[in-house]
Design an enzyme around this catalytic site. Structure first.
Site, PDB file in Angstrom:
ATOM      1  N   ASN A   9      40.819   1.203  15.889  1.00 40.31           N
ATOM      2  CA  ASN A   9      41.418   1.315  17.217  1.00 40.31           C
ATOM      3  C   ASN A   9      40.490   0.613  18.195  1.00 40.31           C
ATOM      4  O   ASN A   9      39.432   1.142  18.537  1.00 40.31           O
ATOM      5  CB  ASN A   9      41.588   2.809  17.566  1.00 40.31           C
ATOM      6  CG  ASN A   9      42.047   3.021  18.989  1.00 40.31           C
ATOM      7  OD1 ASN A   9      42.456   2.071  19.671  1.00 40.31           O
ATOM      8  ND2 ASN A   9      41.992   4.267  19.442  1.00 40.31           N
ATOM      9  N   LYS A  11      40.953   0.013  21.265  1.00 40.35           N
ATOM     10  CA  LYS A  11      41.066   0.526  22.646  1.00 40.35           C
ATOM     11  C   LYS A  11      41.161  -0.635  23.649  1.00 40.35           C
ATOM     12  O   LYS A  11      41.731  -1.661  23.316  1.00 40.35           O
ATOM     13  CB  LYS A  11      39.903   1.474  22.950  1.00 40.35           C
ATOM     14  CG  LYS A  11      39.773   2.558  21.883  1.00 40.35           C
ATOM     15  CD  LYS A  11      38.877   3.689  22.260  1.00 40.35           C
ATOM     16  CE  LYS A  11      38.841   4.702  21.108  1.00 40.35           C
ATOM     17  NZ  LYS A  11      38.087   5.896  21.447  1.00 40.35           N
ATOM     18  N   HIS A  95      47.330   9.312  21.242  1.00 42.24           N
ATOM     19  CA  HIS A  95      45.861   9.351  21.227  1.00 42.24           C
ATOM     20  C   HIS A  95      45.372  10.272  22.338  1.00 42.24           C
ATOM     21  O   HIS A  95      45.958  10.330  23.417  1.00 42.24           O
ATOM     22  CB  HIS A  95      45.304   7.935  21.409  1.00 42.24           C
ATOM     23  CG  HIS A  95      43.838   7.870  21.171  1.00 42.24           C
ATOM     24  ND1 HIS A  95      42.925   8.251  22.130  1.00 42.24           N
ATOM     25  CD2 HIS A  95      43.120   7.518  20.079  1.00 42.24           C
ATOM     26  CE1 HIS A  95      41.705   8.122  21.623  1.00 42.24           C
ATOM     27  NE2 HIS A  95      41.802   7.676  20.382  1.00 42.24           N
ATOM     28  N   GLU A  97      43.078  10.019  24.417  1.00 40.06           N
ATOM     29  CA  GLU A  97      42.809   9.368  25.710  1.00 40.06           C
ATOM     30  C   GLU A  97      44.104   9.208  26.501  1.00 40.06           C
ATOM     31  O   GLU A  97      44.106   9.288  27.729  1.00 40.06           O
ATOM     32  CB  GLU A  97      42.103   8.019  25.484  1.00 40.06           C
ATOM     33  CG  GLU A  97      40.648   8.245  25.082  1.00 40.06           C
ATOM     34  CD  GLU A  97      40.042   7.166  24.209  1.00 40.06           C
ATOM     35  OE1 GLU A  97      40.638   6.088  24.050  1.00 40.06           O
ATOM     36  OE2 GLU A  97      38.946   7.424  23.668  1.00 40.06           O
ATOM     37  N   GLU A 167      41.846  14.099  15.278  1.00 42.57           N
ATOM     38  CA  GLU A 167      40.720  13.581  16.054  1.00 42.57           C
ATOM     39  C   GLU A 167      40.261  14.638  17.056  1.00 42.57           C
ATOM     40  O   GLU A 167      40.818  14.728  18.154  1.00 42.57           O
ATOM     41  CB  GLU A 167      41.132  12.326  16.820  1.00 42.57           C
ATOM     42  CG  GLU A 167      41.553  11.180  15.937  1.00 42.57           C
ATOM     43  CD  GLU A 167      41.389   9.844  16.652  1.00 42.57           C
ATOM     44  OE1 GLU A 167      40.679   8.993  16.122  1.00 42.57           O
ATOM     45  OE2 GLU A 167      41.948   9.678  17.747  1.00 42.57           O
ATOM     46  N   GLY A 173      33.964   9.110  20.514  1.00 40.75           N
ATOM     47  CA  GLY A 173      33.058   8.311  21.326  1.00 40.75           C
ATOM     48  C   GLY A 173      31.800   9.055  21.741  1.00 40.75           C
ATOM     49  O   GLY A 173      31.068   8.598  22.625  1.00 40.75           O
ATOM     50  N   SER A 213      33.989   9.351  16.018  1.00 39.05           N
ATOM     51  CA  SER A 213      32.622   8.894  15.685  1.00 39.05           C
ATOM     52  C   SER A 213      32.426   8.639  14.192  1.00 39.05           C
ATOM     53  O   SER A 213      31.354   8.934  13.647  1.00 39.05           O
ATOM     54  CB  SER A 213      31.580   9.885  16.217  1.00 39.05           C
ATOM     55  OG  SER A 213      31.663   9.967  17.624  1.00 39.05           O
TER      56      SER A 213
HETATM   57  P1  PGA Z   1      35.390   6.688  18.039  1.00 42.84           P
HETATM   58  O1  PGA Z   1      36.945   6.696  18.452  1.00 42.84           O
HETATM   59  O2  PGA Z   1      35.326   6.276  16.597  1.00 42.84           O
HETATM   60  O3  PGA Z   1      34.746   5.685  18.954  1.00 42.84           O
HETATM   61  O4  PGA Z   1      34.887   8.070  18.242  1.00 42.84           O
HETATM   62  C1  PGA Z   1      37.931   7.175  17.584  1.00 42.84           C
HETATM   63  C2  PGA Z   1      39.275   7.107  18.256  1.00 42.84           C
HETATM   64  O5  PGA Z   1      39.345   7.369  19.470  1.00 42.84           O
HETATM   65  O6  PGA Z   1      40.301   6.802  17.623  1.00 42.84           O
END
Ligand code: PGA
Length: 252
Positions: A9, A11, A95, A97, A167, A173, A213
């Site tokens: 992803n 982003k 997601h 976010e 997640e 993140g 992460s």
């Molecule tokens: P990350 O993000 O690996 O940077 O924690 C995962 C995601 O948001 O899909």
């Protein structure tokens, strides 16, 4: 019986020209991954260019969101059919976010998942609890409600065709990963929820990815768990070498 899937992803990172460079590096690192599905999900603006790079490889293309309507007066939105026509096979839906910053609700996640499936796209539906929800003992309840909301009204055949991603918001993140035990327990709970709604047979076939992460250093211990069918990778997918190492961890 469940083929592992590693999805990157990206982003809101990478201009179209930067995305082409990264996609070329990913293709070079991975060429034709065997026995595993690998997908990259660049921003909308880079999809067309990245589709050209992936052409002829076994690496799939995914988008990060979609609108549920076929078309219409929805300024700024993109439909499933538009993504299909560009060469996308996957789309991330719900997601955290988007839930956190853009008001995504379970109801919208449900409509988007149906629209994706209706156009032949595989939705990667994200669920996960926040830190305070985990700390107050509500994680299982929250995730179960998100799964039920997302899958409401779907036919068993549609559920078989989709992918879920657990997640935990506190792991995205942050460098903080769920332990393999925490992840596996939640995956088992998600699968039990699906079994309750659609039957054990359907539940056994649904891929459930872990995200939050995931890095080359922790991918192996997470991915060797039988309930974890792959990973949704954010930060570590922005470098071809670390993304490739995660894919290789899933293959071993
Ligand atoms: P990350 O993000 O690996 O940077 O924690 C995962 C995601 O948001 O899909």
């Amino acid at each position: 019986m469940r083929i592992p899937l590693i999805a990157g992803n990206w982003k809101m990172y990478k201009t179209p020209s930067e995305a082409v460079v990264l996609a070329e590096e990913v293709v070079k690192e991975l060429a034709n991954p065997d026995g595993i599905d690998v997908v990259i999900c660049p921003p909308f603006t880079a999809l067309a260019a990245v589709a050209q790079v992936l052409w002829g490889s076994r690496i799939g293309l995914g988008a990060q969101d979609l609108h549920w309507a076929k078309e219409g007066p929805y300024t700024g939105e993109v439909s499933a059919e538009m993504l299909r026509d560009l060469g996308c096979r996957y789309v991330i839906v719900g997601h955290s976010e988007r839930r956190q910053y853009f008001g995504e609700t379970d109801e919208n996640v449900n409509k988007k998942s149906l629209a994706a499936l209706g156009s032949g796209l595989t939705p990667i539906i994200c669920v996960g609890e926040t830190l305070s929800e985990r700390e107050t003992g509500r994680a299982y309840h929250v995730v179960e409600a998100q799964v039920k909301g997302a899958l409401s009204g779907l036919a068993p055949g549609q559920v078989r065709a989709l992918t879920l991603a657990y997640e935990p918001v506190w792991a995205i993140g942050t460098g903080r990963t769920a332990t393999p035990e925490q992840a596996e327990e939640m995956h088992a709970h998600v699968r039990k929820t699906i079994a309750g709604l659609f039957g054990a047979d359907v539940a056994r076939g649904v891929r459930i990815l872990y995200g939050g992460s995931v890095k080359p250093e922790n991918a192996g211990e997470l991915l060797q768990r039988s309930e974890i069918d792959g990973a949704l990778v954010g930060g570590a997918s922005l470098q071809a070498d670390s993304f490739a190492l995660i894919v290789k961890a899933a293959m071993s």
